[in-house]
Write an enzyme that holds these catalytic residues in place. Structure first.
Site, PDB file in Angstrom:
ATOM      1  N   LYS A 120     -33.121 -15.675  26.192  1.00  0.00           N
ATOM      2  CA  LYS A 120     -32.692 -16.719  25.244  1.00  0.00           C
ATOM      3  C   LYS A 120     -33.797 -17.733  25.005  1.00  0.00           C
ATOM      4  O   LYS A 120     -33.922 -18.261  23.900  1.00  0.00           O
ATOM      5  CB  LYS A 120     -31.429 -17.427  25.750  1.00  0.00           C
ATOM      6  CG  LYS A 120     -30.168 -16.605  25.579  1.00  0.00           C
ATOM      7  CD  LYS A 120     -28.923 -17.485  25.648  1.00  0.00           C
ATOM      8  CE  LYS A 120     -27.656 -16.678  25.438  1.00  0.00           C
ATOM      9  NZ  LYS A 120     -26.442 -17.466  25.650  1.00  0.00           N
ATOM     10  N   LYS A 203     -25.860  -2.291  19.964  1.00  0.00           N
ATOM     11  CA  LYS A 203     -24.494  -2.793  20.162  1.00  0.00           C
ATOM     12  C   LYS A 203     -23.978  -3.547  18.951  1.00  0.00           C
ATOM     13  O   LYS A 203     -24.750  -4.253  18.293  1.00  0.00           O
ATOM     14  CB  LYS A 203     -24.497  -3.776  21.352  1.00  0.00           C
ATOM     15  CG  LYS A 203     -23.900  -3.204  22.618  1.00  0.00           C
ATOM     16  CD  LYS A 203     -23.971  -4.190  23.754  1.00  0.00           C
ATOM     17  CE  LYS A 203     -22.700  -5.013  23.876  1.00  0.00           C
ATOM     18  NZ  LYS A 203     -22.559  -5.676  25.178  1.00  0.00           N
ATOM     19  N   LYS A 206     -22.531 -10.168  17.103  1.00  0.00           N
ATOM     20  CA  LYS A 206     -22.338 -11.235  16.122  1.00  0.00           C
ATOM     21  C   LYS A 206     -23.661 -11.709  15.552  1.00  0.00           C
ATOM     22  O   LYS A 206     -23.691 -12.391  14.538  1.00  0.00           O
ATOM     23  CB  LYS A 206     -21.581 -12.404  16.763  1.00  0.00           C
ATOM     24  CG  LYS A 206     -22.255 -12.994  17.979  1.00  0.00           C
ATOM     25  CD  LYS A 206     -21.303 -13.871  18.758  1.00  0.00           C
ATOM     26  CE  LYS A 206     -21.911 -14.188  20.125  1.00  0.00           C
ATOM     27  NZ  LYS A 206     -20.970 -14.875  21.001  1.00  0.00           N
TER      28      LYS A 206
END
Ligand code: AMP
Ligand code: TRP
Length: 340
Positions: A120, A203, A206
């Site tokens: 991140k 995957k 979002k």
């Protein structure tokens, strides 16, 4: 004969980090559907982690709307706020308080190993918030403030749960043995990875730039149908056995989704559709998805029309949660030696 039976306390957490707050079919089949089942057997606590959400910059509007949208999505999917505890993290200050104490229990070296922070924070690590770095100690507090014994998490959260166990052990050996339980991860096999409708190797997520890659719980019936009809597939008819599908990633994903939505095994699905092409399979899948998702979509939109009702649920849930975590924090303050 006397039997004492104590229900296991289960902790289910959903964060509200994305700006659009949209829950998608991967969240539903991989996580929420299982959480709904867990309520039948266990005492469950569901928390929308708005404190975690601000570890990356968000506008106040995004935080507010996402929290309500995720709450509505959980209720529409079958989380029952009268049976379980459903609340947002920031309303229960015990999470932050325990997280601070755990910041003093966890070692820098432990946090330096966390792969999610590295991903991140990316290259510009100097510019990441301190909150993003200590994200896992807050997560440990979310779990241990309730002395939760089981935590249903995705594969990617196993490392954080491992750290939670390390923090619990370290705290126990500093103060009193067996004070905190060492929580177990619960990983579900069914639909644990729903893949993108555009690429069978990544995957459903979002954050994918293409909205055609995913089915959102807020999508209309027409959007759901269209997305399945446009889903990437291949020109061959479906095989008759699961093993033969192994190298056909897109086909395997669509069969997996059909199986999860219909609660049939993949073998049963192939017994029905083996030999048929996608011209027949995709419309059947679209109809099935609409039949499962339409009621959820309807309830979700209806719930979002009454924000006051959702806020009331979160307020009541927070009070219930704070009763449990308040008792644990009271013990913790005594153990640490704080004067009160
Ligand atoms: P996230 O939206 O990444 O915060 O994930 C919330 C929960 O949904 C986690 O428990 C994940 O395991 C689950 N989840 C997210 N994406 C998928 C996916 N594509 N397939 C299966 N489960 C998923
Ligand atoms: N870190 C989790 C995730 O990214 C969300 C989370 C926060 C969580 N606190 C938790 C999960 C406590 C389980 C238990 O998905």
């Amino acid at each position: 004969l006397h039997t004492a039976y104590r229900r296991q306390r289960q902790m289910c957490i959903r964060d509200s980090v994305q700006p659009t707050g949209n829950l998608h079919l991967g969240n539903y089949l991989g996580a929420i559907k299982n959480w709904v089942e867990l309520q039948k057997e266990f005492e469950c606590i569901y928390c929308v982690v708005d404190l975690h959400a601000i570890t990356i910059p968000r506008t106040p509007k995004e935080i507010h709307e996402d929290t309500l949208e995720v709450t509505a999505g959980l209720i529409a999917s079958g989380i029952d706020p009268s049976k379980s505890v459903l609340f947002n993290q920031s309303q229960v200050p015990h999470h932050s308080e325990l997280a601070w104490i755990f910041n003093c229990t966890a070692k820098l070296g432990w946090l330096n190993r966390m792969t999610q922070f590295k991903e991140k924070a990316g290259k510009n690590r100097e510019n990441a918030s301190v909150g993003l770095y200590v994200y896992p100690t807050l997560m440990a507090a979310d779990i241990l403030a309730y002395k939760a014994t089981h935590v249903p998490v995705g594969q990617d959260q196993k490392q954080h749960l491992e750290l939670t166990r390390d923090i619990a052990s370290a705290f126990n050996s500093s103060y009193v043995e067996e004070f905190f339980p060492l929580p177990e991860p619960q990983i579900f096999d069914t639909a644990s990875r729903v893949m993108s409708l555009r690429d069978g190797l990544s995957k459903m997520s979002k954050s994918d730039a293409s909205d055609y890659s995913r089915i959102n719980l807020r999508d209309s019936i027409d959007e759901i149908s269209l997305k399945f009809k446009k889903a990437k597939s291949d020109p061959n008819p479906l095989h008759y056995s699961v093993k033969e599908l192994e190298d056909r990633h897109e086909a395997k994903n669509l069969v997996g989704i059909y199986s999860a939505l219909s609660k049939k095994t993949e073998t049963e699905v192939l017994n029905e559709f083996g030999g048929k092409g996608f011209g027949a399979f995709k419309p059947a899948l679209a109809d099935l998805a609409v039949s499962v998702l339409e009621p959820i979509n309807h309830d979700l939109n209806k719930l979002l029309e009454d924000k006051g009702y959702l806020i009331d649920i979160l307020n009541k849930g927070s009070q219930k949660a704070a009763k449990v975590s308040g008792a644990v924090l009271s013990e913790v303050r005594n153990l640490v030696g704080f004067v009160r």
